[in-house]
Design an enzyme around this catalytic site. Structure first.
Site, PDB file in Angstrom:
ATOM      1  CD  GLU A 129      46.330  56.372  36.512  1.00  0.00           C
ATOM      2  OE1 GLU A 129      45.606  55.377  36.574  1.00  0.00           O
ATOM      3  OE2 GLU A 129      47.219  56.643  37.348  1.00  0.00           O
ATOM      4  CG  ASP A 132      44.979  56.912  40.259  1.00  0.00           C
ATOM      5  OD1 ASP A 132      44.954  58.161  40.334  1.00  0.00           O
ATOM      6  OD2 ASP A 132      44.115  56.248  39.666  1.00  0.00           O
ATOM      7  CG  ASP A 190      46.393  52.384  41.716  1.00  0.00           C
ATOM      8  OD1 ASP A 190      47.272  52.809  40.939  1.00  0.00           O
ATOM      9  OD2 ASP A 190      45.176  52.405  41.443  1.00  0.00           O
ATOM     10  CG  ASP A 204      46.391  49.289  37.385  1.00  0.00           C
ATOM     11  OD1 ASP A 204      47.166  48.400  37.000  1.00  0.00           O
ATOM     12  OD2 ASP A 204      45.170  49.119  37.536  1.00  0.00           O
TER      13      ASP A 204
END
Length: 701
Positions: free
Chosen positions: A480, A553, A555, A557
């Protein structure tokens, strides 16, 4: 078959046909394993369904008994009990002992039925150790019993058993009156025990097949209620814990069936087409003197089709003749497929400039991608290829079906109504996109999967490829963002690990059309890099990497991007998931630096959740060890040093990968449609319903 000493001409006349069935059962039911056993059951159930189809009767009950027998009840007119003049036998005995005899010959009772060979009930009787039939008709209940096709009476003391003492009729058969029926009540009850001298020891009734057939029939005969009851308590069946009963009842027709079968988001509504045609057929007819004469008769063939297209590329077409499934197709399905292709070619040719078709022609696979259809035809005395009725052979049906579809589908695709026009436009774009995808796959089929020193690479410039040409060993990391790419380049082993960066959140392909997906730079790059095509042209043997690792990641998102990537793989590269070649990297959330005494280097401990972090801190406190504060909390992969990323996420010796599996395709399809589909309301309900269970600490502020 054992023959008693008083076996006389009466027995011979009854059993002359049925003995042939017992000697060559495969000719009549296909095989003597579970498939043949189920075929016998279909023959009896189909007789009851034919009654309902003719407008007589609304319910059928099927009971699987613990002793291996099966019982079928219906509320039809009941098998005729009067004497049939040619044989001098009751209608019940004719149906259960004479091959090619019954109400489906001559066109008197059934204009369109499934069991048209006229051997169903008699074949089942011949292959049963025992068969009991009861008929409610005219205020009375009539009963008759058979052992391996021979009529007589069982001397039961309590529960009926196939090995009870049996007395065959010696002079003439008797249709016993065994009780009274309520006024206006009619119907037939058949219970039989399959003969274990004929069927293999492991042959057994499949509840799953019975369930699927019952559901299918309830769609095809609107208003018919079919009840299944399993009393066997067999391991691995829904009735394992106790008696299991299920009811199938659908007032909708085949449109409802298509809605049930379709499991992808819709491109079009369910379209329903009706039509009919006539044809002439020469058939042998036996006259009053018993001679067979070839007579030309006119037949009517009714066609009823429900179909819709979805965004997927899989094809589901179910075809039926007089509600009998024809899984291997036949002339009706051939006519249907030819008409689809012909109509689409004609419409696309007329709109070729608008659709940017070029010189290529669409093929059957382009049209059928994402198609779900139910095709039914009804006609008197259809010709099947083989007794198992899996292929329709009546040649004239092909042209009739083809004309109905050409006319109706052509009108639908050329309709000027606003809604119809929009759907037709989306569908034509989908078909053309499928064609372009197929042509592109064919063009690249012969190209080498790996570039060598003498070639230039046509792969995306942002791909950091690996040196190894060993597919089993090579890995593609989809990372990403460019910041993570920079760290990953330093952390990877360039020998066998390739990197492809993506920018943020890619296209949600669950909502998008095939054309939108192919024109999206990120999606197109991933398909090109993996190198095995997409959709129905996907060839897993051509995939350039043994593993594809989604590295996002840790998280919210990152989870969303991973879901979007998985949607792309599920929708267009599903075999990669099915073969277990797609993984999700599990990057750490925290780094704890444990302080060591003296000159010894500090130890690094990585944790992957809040709970694990607190557990480790508690353990360190108990051991009296100190650690540096504040703890490092990784917000993204780009925050890691190369050596940290290599150790935690990329090095096969230390990393943790989560393999993406596909246990049940249908349930996965529903989840993807819920989370990523166009319909917002169910997703909103899902989010509100799950809000209470959400751990707020897991959301990054």
């Amino acid at each position: 078959m054992a023959i008693s000493s008083d076996y006389n001409a009466r027995h011979l006349s009854v059993l002359e046909g049925l003995e042939a069935v017992r000697k060559r059962p495969g000719m009549y039911i296909g095989s003597t394993d579970s498939r043949g056993l189920m075929h016998c059951l279909w023959e009896i159930i189909d007789n009851s369904v034919d009654e309902a189809l003719a407008g007589h009767g609304q319910s059928i009950n099927v009971i699987l008994h613990p002793d291996g027998s099966v019982e079928i009840h219906d509320d039809g007119r009941g098998i005729p009990v009067d004497i049939e003049p040619k044989t001098g036998l009751s209608g019940v005995e004719v149906v259960f002992t004479k091959l090619h005899a019954g109400g489906k010959f001559g066109g008197g009772s059934y204009t369109a039925s499934g069991g048209l060979h006229g051997v169903g009930a008699s074949v089942v009787n011949a292959l049963s150790a025992r068969l009991d039939v009861q008929v409610d008709r005219g205020g009375k209940t009539y009963g008759m019993q058979f052992r391996r096709g021979e009529p007589g009476r069982f001397k039961d003391s309590g529960k009926p058993k196939p090995d009870s003492v049996f007395e065959p009729f010696s002079d003439a058969s008797v249709l016993d009156i065994v009780g009274k029926a309520k006024r206006g009540v009619t119907g037939t009850r058949v219970r039989y025990w399959a003969d274990r001298q004929i069927f293999t020891p492991d042959a057994k009734f499949s509840y799953t097949e019975l369930q699927a057939r019952a559901r299918q029939t309830s769609f095809l005969v609107p208003g018919l209620k079919i009840t299944l009851r399993d009393e066997r308590r067999l391991a691995g069946t829904p009735g394992e814990e106790g008696t299991f009963e299920e009811v199938f009842h659908h007032d909708g027709g085949i449109s409802e069936f298509v809605d049930y079968l379709a499991n992808d988001a819709a491109v079009t509504d369910i379209w329903r087409f009706h039509g009919s045609g006539t044809f002439k057929e020469s058939v042998p007819v036996i006259d009053e003197s018993g001679h067979s004469r070839i007579t030309e008769v006119e037949r009517v063939c009714d066609v009823d089709v429900a179909l819709r297209w979805g965004i997927g590329y899989e094809t589901t077409v179910r075809s039926f003749v007089n509600i009998i499934s024809t899984p291997k197709g036949g002339t009706h399905q051939t006519g249907f497929e030819q008409a689809l292709l012909k109509t689409f070619r004609k419409v696309i040719e007329a709109n070729s400039r608008k659709l940017k078709v070029g010189s290529d022609k669409i093929e059957k696979d382009d049209v059928s991608a994402g198609l779900t259809a139910v095709l039914t035809v009804r006609l008197a005395e259809p010709q099947f290829e083989g007794q198992t009725k899996e292929i329709l052979g009546t040649s004239a049906v092909r042209q009739i079906v083809s004309k109905v579809i050409e006319k109706s589908l052509g009108a639908q695709l050329n309709s000027t109504a606003r809604g119809d026009k929009t759907q037709a436009s989306m569908l034509l774009e989908k078909v053309v996109s499928e064609m372009k995808s197929r042509v592109s796959a064919r063009v690249h089929k012969e190209t080498q999967r790996r570039k060598n020193a003498l070639e230039t690479s046509s792969l995306p410039t942002k791909l950091a490829d690996c040196r190894s040409t060993d597919v089993k060993r090579s890995e593609l990391f989809i990372v990403e963002g460019d910041s993570a790419l920079g760290t990953a380049k330093l952390a990877r082993s360039s020998d066998f690990q390739a990197l492809l960066p993506i920018r943020g959140k890619i296209l949600n392909v669950q909502k998008a059309s095939v054309a939108d997906m192919l024109s999206n730079a990120e999606c197109a790059a991933m398909i090109q890099v993996i190198g095995a095509g997409s959709g129905r042209s996907f060839d897993i043997s051509a995939a350039r990497y043994g593993k594809v690792v989604l590295m996002t990641d840790a998280d919210v998102d990152g989870a969303h991007i991973r879901t979007l990537l998985l949607t792309l793989f599920f929708r267009y590269m599903r075999p990669m998931i099915e073969h277990g070649r797609v993984y999700a990297a599990v990057p750490p959330l925290h780094r704890i630096e444990v302080i060591n005494a003296g000159s010894k280097a500090n130890d690094m401990i990585y944790t992957y959740s809040e709970a694990e972090m607190h557990q480790v801190l508690g353990k360190l406190a108990a051991e009296g060890k100190r650690y540096k504060e504040p703890l490092q909390r990784y917000k993204g992969l780009g925050e890691m040093d190369a050596d940290q990323l290599a150790e935690t996420t990329m090095d096969p010796r230390h990393r943790t990968l989560r393999r993406v599996g596909l246990a049940q395709a249908e349930s996965a399809e529903r989840v993807f449609d819920l989370l990523m589909g166009s319909d917002v309301a169910p997703r909103k309900e899902f989010i509100i319903g799950g809000a209470e269970r959400l751990e707020r600490d897991r959301i990054d502020a």
